[in-house]
Motif scaffolding. Structure first.
Motif, PDB file in Angstrom:
ATOM      1  N   LEU A 137      12.604 -28.064   5.609  1.00  9.83           N
ATOM      2  CA  LEU A 137      12.775 -27.212   6.797  1.00  9.83           C
ATOM      3  C   LEU A 137      14.219 -27.221   7.285  1.00  9.83           C
ATOM      4  O   LEU A 137      14.755 -26.186   7.680  1.00  9.83           O
ATOM      5  N   LYS A 138      14.836 -28.394   7.248  1.00 12.39           N
ATOM      6  CA  LYS A 138      16.203 -28.514   7.764  1.00 12.39           C
ATOM      7  C   LYS A 138      17.239 -27.890   6.832  1.00 12.39           C
ATOM      8  O   LYS A 138      18.136 -27.186   7.286  1.00 12.39           O
ATOM      9  N   PHE A 139      17.143 -28.165   5.534  1.00 13.24           N
ATOM     10  CA  PHE A 139      18.235 -27.818   4.636  1.00 13.24           C
ATOM     11  C   PHE A 139      17.988 -26.606   3.745  1.00 13.24           C
ATOM     12  O   PHE A 139      18.934 -25.993   3.266  1.00 13.24           O
ATOM     13  N   ILE A 140      16.763 -26.240   3.510  1.00 17.20           N
ATOM     14  CA  ILE A 140      16.464 -25.085   2.668  1.00 17.20           C
ATOM     15  C   ILE A 140      16.079 -23.868   3.519  1.00 17.20           C
ATOM     16  O   ILE A 140      16.495 -22.751   3.240  1.00 17.20           O
ATOM     17  N   CYS A 141      15.322 -24.097   4.567  1.00 13.90           N
ATOM     18  CA  CYS A 141      14.798 -22.990   5.388  1.00 13.90           C
ATOM     19  C   CYS A 141      15.668 -22.656   6.596  1.00 13.90           C
ATOM     20  O   CYS A 141      15.295 -21.809   7.401  1.00 13.90           O
ATOM     21  N   GLY A 142      16.776 -23.320   6.758  1.00 18.26           N
ATOM     22  CA  GLY A 142      17.691 -22.944   7.827  1.00 18.26           C
ATOM     23  C   GLY A 142      17.517 -23.666   9.145  1.00 18.26           C
ATOM     24  O   GLY A 142      18.184 -23.334  10.121  1.00 18.26           O
ATOM     25  N   ASN A 143      16.585 -24.628   9.211  1.00 17.35           N
ATOM     26  CA  ASN A 143      16.434 -25.450  10.418  1.00 17.35           C
ATOM     27  C   ASN A 143      16.144 -24.615  11.665  1.00 17.35           C
ATOM     28  O   ASN A 143      16.791 -24.749  12.702  1.00 17.35           O
ATOM     29  N   ALA A 144      15.155 -23.721  11.574  1.00 17.38           N
ATOM     30  CA  ALA A 144      14.838 -22.782  12.653  1.00 17.38           C
ATOM     31  C   ALA A 144      14.431 -23.466  13.951  1.00 17.38           C
ATOM     32  O   ALA A 144      14.765 -22.976  15.034  1.00 17.38           O
ATOM     33  N   ILE A 145      13.724 -24.577  13.873  1.00 18.84           N
ATOM     34  CA  ILE A 145      13.286 -25.232  15.112  1.00 18.84           C
ATOM     35  C   ILE A 145      14.500 -25.715  15.897  1.00 18.84           C
ATOM     36  O   ILE A 145      14.625 -25.457  17.095  1.00 18.84           O
ATOM     37  N   LYS A 146      15.418 -26.390  15.243  1.00 20.90           N
ATOM     38  CA  LYS A 146      16.604 -26.909  15.929  1.00 20.90           C
ATOM     39  C   LYS A 146      17.612 -25.796  16.245  1.00 20.90           C
ATOM     40  O   LYS A 146      18.058 -25.660  17.384  1.00 20.90           O
ATOM     41  N   LYS A 147      17.970 -25.009  15.227  1.00 20.06           N
ATOM     42  CA  LYS A 147      19.054 -24.040  15.402  1.00 20.06           C
ATOM     43  C   LYS A 147      18.662 -22.832  16.253  1.00 20.06           C
ATOM     44  O   LYS A 147      19.500 -22.310  16.988  1.00 20.06           O
ATOM     45  N   ILE A 148      17.436 -22.360  16.129  1.00 17.26           N
ATOM     46  CA  ILE A 148      17.038 -21.159  16.870  1.00 17.26           C
ATOM     47  C   ILE A 148      16.248 -21.522  18.125  1.00 17.26           C
ATOM     48  O   ILE A 148      16.639 -21.179  19.243  1.00 17.26           O
ATOM     49  N   PHE A 149      15.118 -22.243  17.963  1.00 14.71           N
ATOM     50  CA  PHE A 149      14.247 -22.508  19.114  1.00 14.71           C
ATOM     51  C   PHE A 149      14.933 -23.385  20.159  1.00 14.71           C
ATOM     52  O   PHE A 149      14.981 -23.045  21.342  1.00 14.71           O
ATOM     53  N   ILE A 150      15.501 -24.518  19.741  1.00 18.48           N
ATOM     54  CA  ILE A 150      16.109 -25.445  20.698  1.00 18.48           C
ATOM     55  C   ILE A 150      17.514 -24.998  21.101  1.00 18.48           C
ATOM     56  O   ILE A 150      17.820 -24.858  22.290  1.00 18.48           O
ATOM     57  N   ASN A 151      18.383 -24.755  20.103  1.00 24.27           N
ATOM     58  CA  ASN A 151      19.795 -24.490  20.407  1.00 24.27           C
ATOM     59  C   ASN A 151      20.084 -23.078  20.892  1.00 24.27           C
ATOM     60  O   ASN A 151      21.162 -22.841  21.441  1.00 24.27           O
ATOM     61  N   LYS A 152      19.183 -22.150  20.673  1.00 23.24           N
ATOM     62  CA  LYS A 152      19.412 -20.774  21.138  1.00 23.24           C
ATOM     63  C   LYS A 152      18.415 -20.395  22.235  1.00 23.24           C
ATOM     64  O   LYS A 152      18.792 -20.189  23.375  1.00 23.24           O
ATOM     65  N   THR A 153      17.132 -20.301  21.880  1.00 20.88           N
ATOM     66  CA  THR A 153      16.133 -19.807  22.840  1.00 20.88           C
ATOM     67  C   THR A 153      16.061 -20.682  24.085  1.00 20.88           C
ATOM     68  O   THR A 153      16.177 -20.174  25.214  1.00 20.88           O
ATOM     69  N   LEU A 154      15.866 -21.982  23.909  1.00 26.75           N
ATOM     70  CA  LEU A 154      15.733 -22.857  25.080  1.00 26.75           C
ATOM     71  C   LEU A 154      17.028 -22.922  25.878  1.00 26.75           C
ATOM     72  O   LEU A 154      17.008 -22.931  27.117  1.00 26.75           O
ATOM     73  N   LYS A 155      18.170 -22.925  25.201  1.00 27.63           N
ATOM     74  CA  LYS A 155      19.451 -22.933  25.928  1.00 27.63           C
ATOM     75  C   LYS A 155      19.645 -21.660  26.730  1.00 27.63           C
ATOM     76  O   LYS A 155      20.176 -21.693  27.843  1.00 27.63           O
ATOM     77  N   GLN A 156      19.220 -20.521  26.187  1.00 25.53           N
ATOM     78  CA  GLN A 156      19.331 -19.272  26.934  1.00 25.53           C
ATOM     79  C   GLN A 156      18.481 -19.301  28.198  1.00 25.53           C
ATOM     80  O   GLN A 156      18.785 -18.608  29.162  1.00 25.53           O
ATOM     81  N   LEU A 157      17.447 -20.116  28.199  1.00 22.68           N
ATOM     82  CA  LEU A 157      16.586 -20.235  29.382  1.00 22.68           C
ATOM     83  C   LEU A 157      17.111 -21.261  30.381  1.00 22.68           C
ATOM     84  O   LEU A 157      16.558 -21.405  31.456  1.00 22.68           O
ATOM     85  N   GLY A 158      18.165 -21.985  30.016  1.00 15.03           N
ATOM     86  CA  GLY A 158      18.770 -22.955  30.921  1.00 15.03           C
ATOM     87  C   GLY A 158      18.509 -24.399  30.569  1.00 15.03           C
ATOM     88  O   GLY A 158      18.929 -25.307  31.282  1.00 15.03           O
ATOM     89  N   ILE A 159      17.813 -24.655  29.461  1.00 12.88           N
ATOM     90  CA  ILE A 159      17.504 -26.014  29.018  1.00 12.88           C
ATOM     91  C   ILE A 159      18.576 -26.414  28.015  1.00 12.88           C
ATOM     92  O   ILE A 159      18.556 -25.979  26.867  1.00 12.88           O
TER      93      ILE A 159
END
Length: 192
Positions: A137-159
Protein backbone atom coordinates in the motif's frame (compact mmCIF):
# COMPACT_ATOMS: atom_id res chain seq x y z
CA UNK A 1 -14.51 11.08 18.52
CA UNK A 2 -14.28 7.66 16.90
CA UNK A 3 -15.62 7.19 13.38
CA UNK A 4 -16.08 3.49 12.80
CA UNK A 5 -16.72 2.12 9.32
CA UNK A 6 -17.28 -1.62 9.01
CA UNK A 7 -20.53 -3.50 8.37
CA UNK A 8 -19.72 -6.68 10.32
CA UNK A 9 -19.59 -6.67 14.11
CA UNK A 10 -17.42 -9.81 14.25
CA UNK A 11 -14.72 -8.29 12.05
CA UNK A 12 -11.22 -7.60 13.29
CA UNK A 13 -12.00 -3.90 12.82
CA UNK A 14 -14.67 -4.35 15.49
CA UNK A 15 -12.04 -5.81 17.83
CA UNK A 16 -9.87 -2.76 17.15
CA UNK A 17 -12.85 -0.52 17.98
CA UNK A 18 -13.26 -2.32 21.31
CA UNK A 19 -9.57 -2.05 22.19
CA UNK A 20 -9.24 1.61 21.18
CA UNK A 21 -12.38 2.51 23.16
CA UNK A 22 -11.00 0.70 26.22
CA UNK A 23 -7.60 2.39 25.87
CA UNK A 24 -9.18 5.84 25.57
CA UNK A 25 -11.33 5.23 28.66
CA UNK A 26 -8.27 4.10 30.63
CA UNK A 27 -6.59 7.38 29.64
CA UNK A 28 -9.57 9.35 31.05
CA UNK A 29 -11.10 10.23 27.70
CA UNK A 30 -14.83 9.89 27.11
CA UNK A 31 -14.96 8.53 23.57
CA UNK A 32 -18.05 9.01 21.46
CA UNK A 33 -18.53 6.60 18.57
CA UNK A 34 -20.08 7.26 15.20
CA UNK A 35 -20.85 3.80 13.79
CA UNK A 36 -21.77 4.55 10.19
CA UNK A 37 -23.29 1.15 9.42
CA UNK A 38 -25.15 0.77 12.72
CA UNK A 39 -26.56 4.29 12.21
CA UNK A 40 -27.71 3.32 8.70
CA UNK A 41 -25.92 6.39 7.35
CA UNK A 42 -26.68 6.98 3.68
CA UNK A 43 -23.41 8.11 2.05
CA UNK A 44 -25.04 9.00 -1.28
CA UNK A 45 -26.25 12.44 -2.23
CA UNK A 46 -29.76 12.87 -3.53
CA UNK A 47 -30.82 15.93 -5.52
CA UNK A 48 -32.29 17.74 -2.52
CA UNK A 49 -29.12 17.23 -0.47
CA UNK A 50 -26.89 18.41 -3.29
CA UNK A 51 -28.98 21.58 -3.73
CA UNK A 52 -28.38 22.40 -0.04
CA UNK A 53 -24.62 21.72 -0.08
CA UNK A 54 -23.31 25.19 -1.00
CA UNK A 55 -25.52 26.77 1.66
CA UNK A 56 -23.97 24.48 4.28
CA UNK A 57 -27.33 22.83 4.88
CA UNK A 58 -28.69 19.31 4.84
CA UNK A 59 -31.97 17.45 5.11
CA UNK A 60 -30.27 14.47 6.80
CA UNK A 61 -30.41 14.75 10.61
CA UNK A 62 -27.42 12.39 10.94
CA UNK A 63 -25.27 14.84 8.96
CA UNK A 64 -26.20 17.69 11.32
CA UNK A 65 -25.57 15.53 14.37
CA UNK A 66 -22.23 14.18 13.11
CA UNK A 67 -20.89 17.63 12.24
CA UNK A 68 -21.89 19.00 15.65
CA UNK A 69 -20.17 16.07 17.36
CA UNK A 70 -16.98 16.73 15.38
CA UNK A 71 -17.06 20.44 16.20
CA UNK A 72 -17.22 19.56 19.92
CA UNK A 73 -14.45 16.93 19.91
CA UNK A 74 -10.75 17.33 20.72
CA UNK A 75 -9.50 14.74 18.26
CA UNK A 76 -10.70 12.09 15.85
CA UNK A 77 -9.97 8.41 15.34
CA UNK A 78 -10.96 6.54 12.20
CA UNK A 79 -11.27 2.74 12.30
CA UNK A 80 -11.86 1.28 8.85
CA UNK A 81 -10.74 -1.36 6.40
CA UNK A 82 -8.77 -0.45 3.31
CA UNK A 83 -10.79 -1.48 0.28
CA UNK A 84 -9.25 -1.21 -3.18
CA UNK A 85 -6.24 0.68 -1.79
CA UNK A 86 -8.25 3.49 -0.17
CA UNK A 87 -11.04 4.24 2.25
CA UNK A 88 -14.42 2.52 1.70
CA UNK A 89 -17.24 4.31 -0.12
CA UNK A 90 -19.20 4.64 3.13
CA UNK A 91 -16.39 6.66 4.72
CA UNK A 92 -15.83 8.68 1.56
CA UNK A 93 -19.56 9.49 1.57
CA UNK A 94 -19.27 10.57 5.20
CA UNK A 95 -16.56 13.07 4.22
CA UNK A 96 -18.56 14.19 1.16
CA UNK A 97 -21.86 14.77 2.99
CA UNK A 98 -20.86 15.79 6.52
CA UNK A 99 -18.08 18.21 5.67
CA UNK A 100 -20.17 21.28 4.87
CA UNK A 101 -18.90 24.47 3.32
CA UNK A 102 -19.66 27.65 5.23
CA UNK A 103 -18.53 29.83 8.08
CA UNK A 104 -18.54 27.88 11.33
CA UNK A 105 -18.92 24.56 9.55
CA UNK A 106 -16.12 22.21 8.44
CA UNK A 107 -14.42 24.46 5.87
CA UNK A 108 -14.66 27.63 3.84
CA UNK A 109 -13.58 28.10 0.25
CA UNK A 110 -11.24 31.02 -0.33
CA UNK A 111 -9.54 32.40 -3.43
CA UNK A 112 -6.43 30.38 -2.58
CA UNK A 113 -8.14 27.11 -1.68
CA UNK A 114 -9.94 25.48 1.21
CA UNK A 115 -9.57 26.76 4.77
CA UNK A 116 -10.30 24.10 7.37
CA UNK A 117 -12.57 25.04 10.25
CA UNK A 118 -12.23 21.86 12.33
CA UNK A 119 -9.07 23.10 14.05
CA UNK A 120 -10.46 21.85 17.37
CA UNK A 121 -9.53 18.35 16.10
CA UNK A 122 -5.88 18.65 16.97
CA UNK A 123 -4.89 15.15 15.98
CA UNK A 124 -6.22 12.25 13.89
CA UNK A 125 -5.42 8.57 14.23
CA UNK A 126 -6.34 6.21 11.40
CA UNK A 127 -6.48 2.50 12.23
CA UNK A 128 -6.93 0.25 9.20
CA UNK A 129 -6.76 -3.35 8.12
CA UNK A 130 -6.03 -4.48 4.60
CA UNK A 131 -5.77 -7.65 2.59
CA UNK A 132 -2.72 -6.18 0.87
CA UNK A 133 0.54 -5.96 2.82
CA UNK A 134 1.23 -2.51 4.29
CA UNK A 135 4.44 -2.13 2.28
CA UNK A 136 2.47 -2.76 -0.92
CA UNK A 137 0.00 0.00 0.00
CA UNK A 138 2.79 2.41 0.89
CA UNK A 139 5.28 1.83 -1.91
CA UNK A 140 3.40 0.29 -4.85
CA UNK A 141 -0.09 1.80 -4.54
CA UNK A 142 0.97 5.35 -3.73
CA UNK A 143 0.22 5.44 0.01
CA UNK A 144 -3.31 6.86 -0.43
CA UNK A 145 -4.24 6.69 3.25
CA UNK A 146 -1.28 8.80 4.37
CA UNK A 147 -0.73 11.01 1.31
CA UNK A 148 -4.35 11.72 0.34
CA UNK A 149 -6.68 10.98 3.28
CA UNK A 150 -4.47 12.24 6.13
CA UNK A 151 -2.11 14.75 4.46
CA UNK A 152 -4.64 16.29 2.07
CA UNK A 153 -8.30 15.68 2.99
CA UNK A 154 -7.98 15.89 6.77
CA UNK A 155 -5.56 18.83 6.57
CA UNK A 156 -7.98 20.71 4.33
CA UNK A 157 -10.57 20.28 7.08
CA UNK A 158 -8.21 21.80 9.67
CA UNK A 159 -6.74 18.62 11.20
CA UNK A 160 -3.00 19.21 10.86
CA UNK A 161 -1.56 16.13 12.55
CA UNK A 162 -2.32 12.51 11.80
CA UNK A 163 -0.89 9.00 12.18
CA UNK A 164 -1.73 5.82 10.30
CA UNK A 165 -1.58 2.30 11.72
CA UNK A 166 -2.33 -0.62 9.40
CA UNK A 167 -2.51 -4.36 9.87
CA UNK A 168 -1.69 -5.61 6.38
CA UNK A 169 -2.36 -9.13 5.15
CA UNK A 170 -5.36 -9.41 7.48
CA UNK A 171 -6.98 -12.25 5.52
CA UNK A 172 -4.12 -14.67 6.16
CA UNK A 173 -2.78 -13.15 9.37
CA UNK A 174 -2.10 -15.32 12.39
CA UNK A 175 -3.75 -14.94 15.75
CA UNK A 176 -0.37 -13.80 17.11
CA UNK A 177 -0.12 -11.03 14.51
CA UNK A 178 -3.67 -9.85 15.28
CA UNK A 179 -3.00 -9.89 19.03
CA UNK A 180 0.20 -7.90 18.48
CA UNK A 181 -1.81 -5.22 16.62
CA UNK A 182 -4.39 -5.06 19.43
CA UNK A 183 -1.53 -4.84 21.93
CA UNK A 184 -0.16 -1.84 20.02
CA UNK A 185 -3.62 -0.24 20.31
CA UNK A 186 -3.70 -0.93 24.04
CA UNK A 187 -0.28 0.68 24.65
CA UNK A 188 -0.89 3.84 22.64
CA UNK A 189 -0.86 7.19 24.33
CA UNK A 190 -3.44 9.33 22.58
CA UNK A 191 -2.58 13.02 22.38
CA UNK A 192 -5.46 15.33 21.63
Amino acid sequence: MIIYCHPYNKSFNHAVLGQVTTTLTQQDFEPQVIDLYADHFNPAYDQAELRLFHDGKTHDPLVTNYLQMLKNADGVIFITPVWWNSIPGMLKGFIDKVMKEGEGLSHTVTRTGIKGELTNLRHAYVFTTSTSPTLYLKFICGNAIKKIFINKTLKQLGIHSGKWFNLGGITNSSLVKRQRYLSTCSKMTFNF
